[in-house]
Design a protein around this motif. Structure first.
Motif, PDB file in Angstrom:
ATOM      1  N   PRO A 201       0.817  -1.213   0.000  1.00  0.00           N
ATOM      2  CA  PRO A 201       0.000   0.000   0.000  1.00  0.00           C
ATOM      3  C   PRO A 201       0.855   1.269   0.000  1.00  0.00           C
ATOM      4  O   PRO A 201       1.769   1.408   0.807  1.00  0.00           O
ATOM      5  N   GLY A 202       0.562   2.160  -0.945  1.00  0.00           N
ATOM      6  CA  GLY A 202       1.270   3.433  -1.010  1.00  0.00           C
ATOM      7  C   GLY A 202       2.544   3.407  -1.819  1.00  0.00           C
ATOM      8  O   GLY A 202       3.159   4.458  -2.039  1.00  0.00           O
ATOM      9  N   LEU A 203       2.983   2.242  -2.289  1.00  0.00           N
ATOM     10  CA  LEU A 203       4.175   2.150  -3.132  1.00  0.00           C
ATOM     11  C   LEU A 203       3.765   1.539  -4.473  1.00  0.00           C
ATOM     12  O   LEU A 203       3.428   0.359  -4.550  1.00  0.00           O
ATOM     13  N   GLN A 204       3.776   2.358  -5.509  1.00  0.00           N
ATOM     14  CA  GLN A 204       3.278   1.952  -6.818  1.00  0.00           C
ATOM     15  C   GLN A 204       4.408   1.884  -7.843  1.00  0.00           C
ATOM     16  O   GLN A 204       5.361   2.662  -7.772  1.00  0.00           O
ATOM     17  N   LEU A 205       4.252   0.979  -8.790  1.00  0.00           N
ATOM     18  CA  LEU A 205       5.109   0.937  -9.971  1.00  0.00           C
ATOM     19  C   LEU A 205       4.208   1.227 -11.165  1.00  0.00           C
ATOM     20  O   LEU A 205       3.288   0.461 -11.465  1.00  0.00           O
ATOM     21  N   LEU A 206       4.456   2.360 -11.820  1.00  0.00           N
ATOM     22  CA  LEU A 206       3.605   2.841 -12.901  1.00  0.00           C
ATOM     23  C   LEU A 206       4.373   2.844 -14.216  1.00  0.00           C
ATOM     24  O   LEU A 206       5.400   3.508 -14.339  1.00  0.00           O
ATOM     25  N   GLU A 207       3.892   2.086 -15.174  1.00  0.00           N
ATOM     26  CA  GLU A 207       4.472   2.077 -16.516  1.00  0.00           C
ATOM     27  C   GLU A 207       3.396   2.543 -17.479  1.00  0.00           C
ATOM     28  O   GLU A 207       2.259   2.063 -17.437  1.00  0.00           O
ATOM     29  N   MET A 208       3.743   3.501 -18.346  1.00  0.00           N
ATOM     30  CA  MET A 208       2.730   3.986 -19.288  1.00  0.00           C
ATOM     31  C   MET A 208       3.356   4.452 -20.588  1.00  0.00           C
ATOM     32  O   MET A 208       4.528   4.830 -20.643  1.00  0.00           O
ATOM     33  N   ASP A 209       2.534   4.399 -21.631  1.00  0.00           N
ATOM     34  CA  ASP A 209       2.902   4.905 -22.949  1.00  0.00           C
ATOM     35  C   ASP A 209       2.175   6.221 -23.153  1.00  0.00           C
ATOM     36  O   ASP A 209       0.938   6.282 -23.063  1.00  0.00           O
ATOM     37  N   THR A 210       2.953   7.266 -23.401  1.00  0.00           N
ATOM     38  CA  THR A 210       2.411   8.625 -23.517  1.00  0.00           C
ATOM     39  C   THR A 210       2.531   9.117 -24.948  1.00  0.00           C
ATOM     40  O   THR A 210       3.565   8.931 -25.590  1.00  0.00           O
ATOM     41  N   ARG A 211       1.462   9.769 -25.427  1.00  0.00           N
ATOM     42  CA  ARG A 211       1.459  10.325 -26.783  1.00  0.00           C
ATOM     43  C   ARG A 211       2.048  11.727 -26.785  1.00  0.00           C
ATOM     44  O   ARG A 211       1.696  12.560 -25.947  1.00  0.00           O
ATOM     45  N   ALA A 212       2.920  11.991 -27.747  1.00  0.00           N
ATOM     46  CA  ALA A 212       3.464  13.328 -27.937  1.00  0.00           C
ATOM     47  C   ALA A 212       2.624  14.076 -28.969  1.00  0.00           C
ATOM     48  O   ALA A 212       1.734  13.503 -29.609  1.00  0.00           O
ATOM     49  N   LYS A 213       2.937  15.369 -29.147  1.00  0.00           N
ATOM     50  CA  LYS A 213       2.174  16.183 -30.100  1.00  0.00           C
ATOM     51  C   LYS A 213       2.295  15.651 -31.524  1.00  0.00           C
ATOM     52  O   LYS A 213       1.369  15.790 -32.333  1.00  0.00           O
ATOM     53  N   ASP A 214       3.444  15.049 -31.860  1.00  0.00           N
ATOM     54  CA  ASP A 214       3.633  14.525 -33.218  1.00  0.00           C
ATOM     55  C   ASP A 214       3.026  13.134 -33.375  1.00  0.00           C
ATOM     56  O   ASP A 214       3.278  12.443 -34.362  1.00  0.00           O
TER      57      ASP A 214
END
Length: 314
Positions: A201-214
């Protein structure tokens, strides 16, 4: 009955910087996520004179752990003693010292001493701790050398900034929006996919793919330390090409009129990749502006969606 097995080890490195500057970086725990790769976040729980109690979140052999330590600062002798108050298994107890020795006005030796025992004096656990201490000590000293020497270089590659919005709602609702990152691909247009784990609890591992403007996407991975309902600190461990370090804190300060929600960033540019990403003629200042704009755009977008969410629930 056999005697407890206490290991004592020492690691050293020579740094091209004044001893006082090295000591200052080590003494101020707020610097640690920036200068020590294994360190995710440090919270100063209490301070009295030269004694302090801190809680540290860090990785050991690739596993995130947290523990509470007592430190005694000795600025006169450029020494910091530490002792874990609550250790994380398999460590039974651990302590040691940072000792900074002046070699010349512009050079110093850093000695990092550890003493420790394993739970139940288990030899396999002791070997695991040996490996973790050796890996982290070498990593920390190497990073300390690099960061202290960079601070004395001419190029300004480290910078911090923040973005803030006012929310007519509760801190809990705004916090929940940021905390519930597993829903961001549904809630945030710039997030393509998300993978969130929270084994503790309270310790997260976050992996994500983010879109850029291009319309290109890039993958980031971060550890997040969450303090309901007022603060979420994070450190990226998988970074875009232009950054060699990125830490940040989301804060939510509630008052009678609503909430001040802030996203703070600290960045170290990866100057080796500037030409490849921005072109051969690109400068450090242009890279700073590019990174600042990209991070700020995403932060403000996220804060404004958190604002809409919180205000919709008030």
């Amino acid at each position: 009955m056999s005697e407890p097995v206490t290991r004592q080890v020492e690691h050293t490195i020579t740094v091209a910087a004044p001893a006082q500057a090295v000591y200052a970086l080590i003494a101020e725990v707020g610097n640690w996520p920036r200068i020590f790769p294994p360190t995710l976040y440090v919270d100063q729980v209490e301070r009295s004179g030269d004694s302090e109690r801190i809680r540290i979140w860090a990785t050991a052999n690739g596993v995130a752990k947290n523990w509470t330590s007592r430190r005694v600062l000795d600025p006169r002798n450029l020494r910091v003693a530490f002792r874990q108050e609550v250790s994380a298994p398999p460590v039974a107890e651990m302590g040691g010292d940072w000792i900074i020795e002046p070699l010349s006005p512009g050079e110093s030796r850093v000695r990092l001493l550890h003493d420790y025992r394993a739970v139940d004096d288990d030899l396999e656990s002791l070997a695991w701790i040996d490996q973790a201490v050796d890996r982290n000590s070498r990593s920390e000293l190497s990073a300390l050398k690099e960061n202290v020497e960079r601070a004395h270089a001419s190029q300004d590659v480290t910078f911090s900034f923040e973005d803030t919005v006012r929310i007519s709602g509760s801190a809990k609702d705004a916090y929940d929006f940021i905390n519930e990152a597993h829903l961001w691909s549904e809630r945030l247009p710039h997030v393509a996919t998300v993978r969130l784990t929270e084994d503790e609890p309270g310790l997260q591992l976050l992996e994500m793919d983010t879109r850029a403007k291009d319309r290109s996407t890039h993958t980031t991975k971060s550890y997040r330390v969450c303090f309901p309902h007022h603060r979420i600190a994070y450190k990226q461990i998988t970074l875009p090409a232009l950054m060699s370090l990125h830490t940040g804190v989301w804060t939510f300060l509630e008052d009678v009129g609503g909430v001040t929600a802030t996203s703070q960033h600290t960045v170290v540019l990866n100057t080796a990749n500037i030409a490849a990403v921005l072109g051969a003629s690109a400068t450090v200042e242009e890279a700073r502006e590019y990174v600042h704009t990209a991070l700020s755009t995403n932060s403000l977008a996220t804060l404004n969606h958190a604002k809409a969410y919180a205000e919709g629930r008030s």
